[in-house]
Design an enzyme around this catalytic site. Structure first.
Site, mmCIF file in Angstrom:
data_model
loop_
_atom_site.group_PDB
_atom_site.id
_atom_site.type_symbol
_atom_site.label_atom_id
_atom_site.label_comp_id
_atom_site.label_asym_id
_atom_site.label_seq_id
_atom_site.Cartn_x
_atom_site.Cartn_y
_atom_site.Cartn_z
ATOM 1 N N ARG A 1 2.369 -14.938 21.210
ATOM 2 C CA ARG A 1 1.875 -13.721 20.539
ATOM 3 C C ARG A 1 2.381 -12.455 21.226
ATOM 4 O O ARG A 1 1.626 -11.487 21.376
ATOM 5 C CB ARG A 1 0.350 -13.690 20.488
ATOM 6 C CG ARG A 1 -0.266 -14.725 19.578
ATOM 7 C CD ARG A 1 -0.227 -14.258 18.118
ATOM 8 N NE ARG A 1 -0.768 -15.294 17.241
ATOM 9 C CZ ARG A 1 -2.007 -15.269 16.754
ATOM 10 N NH1 ARG A 1 -2.800 -14.260 17.018
ATOM 11 N NH2 ARG A 1 -2.423 -16.238 15.981
ATOM 12 N N ARG B 1 -0.941 -7.265 17.385
ATOM 13 C CA ARG B 1 -1.777 -6.068 17.260
ATOM 14 C C ARG B 1 -1.929 -5.251 18.523
ATOM 15 O O ARG B 1 -2.293 -4.084 18.464
ATOM 16 C CB ARG B 1 -3.162 -6.463 16.738
ATOM 17 C CG ARG B 1 -3.169 -6.730 15.252
ATOM 18 C CD ARG B 1 -4.403 -7.475 14.852
ATOM 19 N NE ARG B 1 -4.419 -8.759 15.555
ATOM 20 C CZ ARG B 1 -5.393 -9.645 15.459
ATOM 21 N NH1 ARG B 1 -6.435 -9.398 14.723
ATOM 22 N NH2 ARG B 1 -5.321 -10.782 16.111
ATOM 23 N N ARG C 1 2.153 -2.618 10.342
ATOM 24 C CA ARG C 1 1.088 -3.376 9.694
ATOM 25 C C ARG C 1 0.205 -2.501 8.796
ATOM 26 O O ARG C 1 -0.372 -2.995 7.830
ATOM 27 C CB ARG C 1 0.293 -4.059 10.806
ATOM 28 C CG ARG C 1 -0.849 -4.894 10.431
ATOM 29 C CD ARG C 1 -0.480 -6.138 9.665
ATOM 30 N NE ARG C 1 -1.712 -6.884 9.504
ATOM 31 C CZ ARG C 1 -2.668 -6.549 8.676
ATOM 32 N NH1 ARG C 1 -2.511 -5.517 7.876
ATOM 33 N NH2 ARG C 1 -3.780 -7.237 8.623
ATOM 34 N N ASP D 1 3.770 -16.951 10.665
ATOM 35 C CA ASP D 1 2.468 -17.535 10.982
ATOM 36 C C ASP D 1 2.497 -19.039 10.756
ATOM 37 O O ASP D 1 3.210 -19.548 9.899
ATOM 38 C CB ASP D 1 1.342 -16.906 10.166
ATOM 39 C CG ASP D 1 -0.011 -17.256 10.779
ATOM 40 O OD1 ASP D 1 -0.367 -16.647 11.798
ATOM 41 O OD2 ASP D 1 -0.670 -18.174 10.268
ATOM 42 N N TYR E 1 -6.675 -27.004 9.520
ATOM 43 C CA TYR E 1 -6.768 -25.792 8.691
ATOM 44 C C TYR E 1 -6.910 -26.152 7.223
ATOM 45 O O TYR E 1 -7.714 -25.562 6.496
ATOM 46 C CB TYR E 1 -5.533 -24.906 8.878
ATOM 47 C CG TYR E 1 -5.696 -23.895 9.978
ATOM 48 C CD1 TYR E 1 -6.488 -22.763 9.796
ATOM 49 C CD2 TYR E 1 -5.084 -24.062 11.204
ATOM 50 C CE1 TYR E 1 -6.648 -21.835 10.809
ATOM 51 C CE2 TYR E 1 -5.241 -23.145 12.224
ATOM 52 C CZ TYR E 1 -6.018 -22.035 12.017
ATOM 53 O OH TYR E 1 -6.188 -21.125 13.027
HETATM 54 O O1 CP3 Z 1 3.980 -15.222 19.071
HETATM 55 C C1 CP3 Z 1 4.351 -14.324 18.304
HETATM 56 O O2 CP3 Z 1 4.332 -13.114 18.593
HETATM 57 C C2 CP3 Z 1 4.945 -14.750 16.973
HETATM 58 C C3 CP3 Z 1 4.086 -14.671 15.871
HETATM 59 C C4 CP3 Z 1 2.924 -15.640 15.639
HETATM 60 C C5 CP3 Z 1 1.784 -15.250 14.885
HETATM 61 N N1 CP3 Z 1 1.006 -16.353 14.685
HETATM 62 C C6 CP3 Z 1 1.525 -13.896 14.387
HETATM 63 C C7 CP3 Z 1 0.168 -13.500 13.978
HETATM 64 C C8 CP3 Z 1 2.766 -16.988 15.954
HETATM 65 C C9 CP3 Z 1 3.673 -17.884 16.792
HETATM 66 C C10 CP3 Z 1 1.563 -17.424 15.336
HETATM 67 C C11 CP3 Z 1 1.069 -18.824 15.378
HETATM 68 C C12 CP3 Z 1 -0.313 -19.090 14.969
HETATM 69 N N2 CP3 Z 1 -0.966 -18.636 13.860
HETATM 70 C C13 CP3 Z 1 -1.174 -19.975 15.636
HETATM 71 C C14 CP3 Z 1 -0.792 -20.778 16.846
HETATM 72 C C15 CP3 Z 1 -0.930 -19.977 18.074
HETATM 73 C C16 CP3 Z 1 -2.320 -19.846 18.545
HETATM 74 O O3 CP3 Z 1 -2.783 -18.714 18.689
HETATM 75 O O4 CP3 Z 1 -2.937 -20.891 18.809
HETATM 76 C C17 CP3 Z 1 -2.390 -19.994 14.948
HETATM 77 C C18 CP3 Z 1 -3.624 -20.784 15.325
HETATM 78 C C19 CP3 Z 1 -2.240 -19.159 13.812
HETATM 79 C C20 CP3 Z 1 -3.246 -18.904 12.757
HETATM 80 C C21 CP3 Z 1 -3.700 -17.503 12.778
HETATM 81 N N3 CP3 Z 1 -2.933 -16.410 12.439
HETATM 82 C C22 CP3 Z 1 -5.000 -17.035 13.091
HETATM 83 C C23 CP3 Z 1 -6.151 -17.925 13.548
HETATM 84 C C24 CP3 Z 1 -4.980 -15.658 12.935
HETATM 85 C C25 CP3 Z 1 -6.168 -14.748 13.003
HETATM 86 C C26 CP3 Z 1 -6.660 -14.540 14.346
HETATM 87 C C27 CP3 Z 1 -5.855 -13.456 14.962
HETATM 88 O O5 CP3 Z 1 -5.513 -13.598 16.158
HETATM 89 O O6 CP3 Z 1 -5.661 -12.477 14.278
HETATM 90 C C28 CP3 Z 1 -3.658 -15.276 12.569
HETATM 91 C C29 CP3 Z 1 -3.147 -13.909 12.341
HETATM 92 C C30 CP3 Z 1 -1.895 -13.471 13.064
HETATM 93 N N4 CP3 Z 1 -0.812 -14.253 13.357
HETATM 94 C C31 CP3 Z 1 -1.611 -12.149 13.497
HETATM 95 C C32 CP3 Z 1 -0.329 -12.161 14.055
HETATM 96 C C33 CP3 Z 1 0.455 -10.995 14.591
HETATM 97 C C34 CP3 Z 1 -2.525 -10.950 13.306
HETATM 98 C C35 CP3 Z 1 -2.413 -10.513 11.899
HETATM 99 C C36 CP3 Z 1 -2.850 -9.103 11.665
HETATM 100 O O7 CP3 Z 1 -2.020 -8.179 11.840
HETATM 101 O O8 CP3 Z 1 -4.003 -8.916 11.239
#
Ligand code: CP3
Length: 354
Positions: free
Chosen positions: A28, A32, A41, A77, A154
């Site tokens: 990540r 944000r 965003r 994602d 999921y």
């Molecule tokens: O690592 C990076 O910077 C690359 C981008 C990336 C995102 N999601 C962007 C994202 C990667 C590799 C992921 C993988 C992902 N997505 C996982 C595995 C990693 C982990 O954290 O265990 C999971 C479980 C998800 C599912 C997911 N996506 C959730 C549960 C959420 C909401 C919770 C949260 O942290 O916001 C997201 C949203 C998400 N994925 C955002 C980003 C930048 C935030 C979205 C926003 O701008 O509102």
């Protein structure tokens, strides 16, 4: 001749070759906590963003330059792969991902489609191509997908869960249905990761973010086999990082996922000291981790001290990729993430000289 990224620090560490200093990137690393991300965003929903390859590339390239990390990861994602399978995905504001038509029972499985091709996911390999094109050629690009268990959880829960009761109910009640579900998701993730590799990803990470809810025996029985099949279907020369979090009791079994693969890397979280994890995995494993992301909420001095402690535990073994034990928290000050990267660069270079 090999392209320069094949000999980057991160790729060499994944192959357990000697490096001048420990490579670092952060799960990540684009998100944000960065003002540049928040600005983009504000103009679009998160799902629309994932479907815009130009913006995905821009977001990741900006983060890589800002942090000076040693690898980029595809900006996307975990869950976008579920849409062409027939699941209705939404990122609801403040709630995280929601699936409006989860597959709760065996009967529901018939409406989960096979991922035959990448037609409806063409934006993913396109984001890989555009990110690769803009990335410095001494840095690798990491592709990623969810592990079959985590994707299944999921699809079944329909969102985040505290107890995973729908997932475990299906798993315990109907092994045939569970195997069919995780096999289908493993095949989908195979198509998906191979498309990313063909488009220019040098290595891939498989996120098993939710596996930690399982006991170790259930992990071995219900999660590991489908992941092993996925890994076996990826090109032999592509390093594969398997990341799970929450249950160090899995460690003695993780090597089975690689099935003897040479360039397999295991992500470790902060719940176990890195050297203990390494001893359990085997000294000949490559390891990624494992600073607690919450450390980045604290003072730079403490960040440097704790980063040095992780490097001390790695003890100069070949095959260490520095990372957090899970993703950067949204509340993290960017300068703290920069300070961590700087500290790992300096401290590990000094250690290697010694
Ligand atoms: O690592 C990076 O910077 C690359 C981008 C990336 C995102 N999601 C962007 C994202 C990667 C590799 C992921 C993988 C992902 N997505 C996982 C595995 C990693 C982990 O954290 O265990 C999971 C479980 C998800 C599912 C997911 N996506 C959730 C549960 C959420 C909401 C919770 C949260 O942290 O916001 C997201 C949203 C998400 N994925 C955002 C980003 C930048 C935030 C979205 C926003 O701008 O509102």
């Amino acid at each position: 001749m090999l392209p320069p990224w094949q000999n980057s620090l991160t790729m060499r560490a994944a192959r357990r070759e000697p490096v001048e200093r420990t490579p670092i990137w952060l799960m990540r690393q684009a998100g944000r906590y960065m003002a540049e991300y928040r600005a983009i965003r504000r103009e679009t929903t998160f799902l629309e963003l994932c479907k815009n390859p130009r913006l995905c590339a821009e977001i990741m390239l900006t983060a890589v330059e800002r942090l000076r990390v040693d690898a980029a990861i595809l900006f996307s994602d975990l869950l976008v792969i579920l849409e062409p399978l027939g699941l209705e995905l939404e990122f609801a504001a403040g709630e995280g991902p929601v699936i409006h038509n989860p597959v709760r029972r065996a009967e529901d499985l018939s409406r989960l489609r096979e991922l035959e091709n990448m037609d409806r996911l063409a934006f993913v390999p396109e984001a890989v191509r555009q990110t690769r094109a803009g990335l410095r050629d001494d840095l690798p690009l990491i592709g990623f997908a969810g592990a079959p268990f985590t994707l299944a959880a999921y699809a079944v829960e329909g969102g985040s869960s505290r107890d995973y009761r729908f997932t475990k109910s299906l798993m315990y009640a109907d092994r045939g249905a569970w195997n069919a579900l995780t096999d289908r998701l493993a095949r989908a993730a195979t198509v998906y990761l191979n498309a990313q590799i063909a488009a220019g990803a040098q290595m891939v990470q498989i996120f098993d973010s939710w596996a930690g809810c399982l006991g170790v025996e259930d992990f071995c029985e219900f999660a590991l086999p489908a992941t092993r099949r996925l890994v076996a279907a990826l090109p032999a020369e592509t390093p594969v990082i398997y990341f799970s979090t929450g249950n160090p009791a899995f460690l003695p079994h993780l090597r089975e996922i690689g099935g003897g693969r040479k360039n397999m890397v295991f992500g470790v979280d902060w719940r176990i000291p890195l050297d203990d994890a390494w001893r359990i995995l085997g000294e000949d494993a490559a390891v990624q981790g494992n600073l607690d992301p919450a450390v980045l909420l604290g003072a730079p001095d403490d960040i440097r001290r704790r980063a040095a402690a992780v490097l001390r535990q790695a003890g100069g073994r070949p095959g260490h990729i520095f990372n957090l034990g899970h993703g950067v928290l949204p509340q993290t000050p960017v300068e703290n993430a920069v300070a961590l990267v700087e500290a790992v660069r300096e401290t590990s270079a000094r250690r290697m000289d010694a």
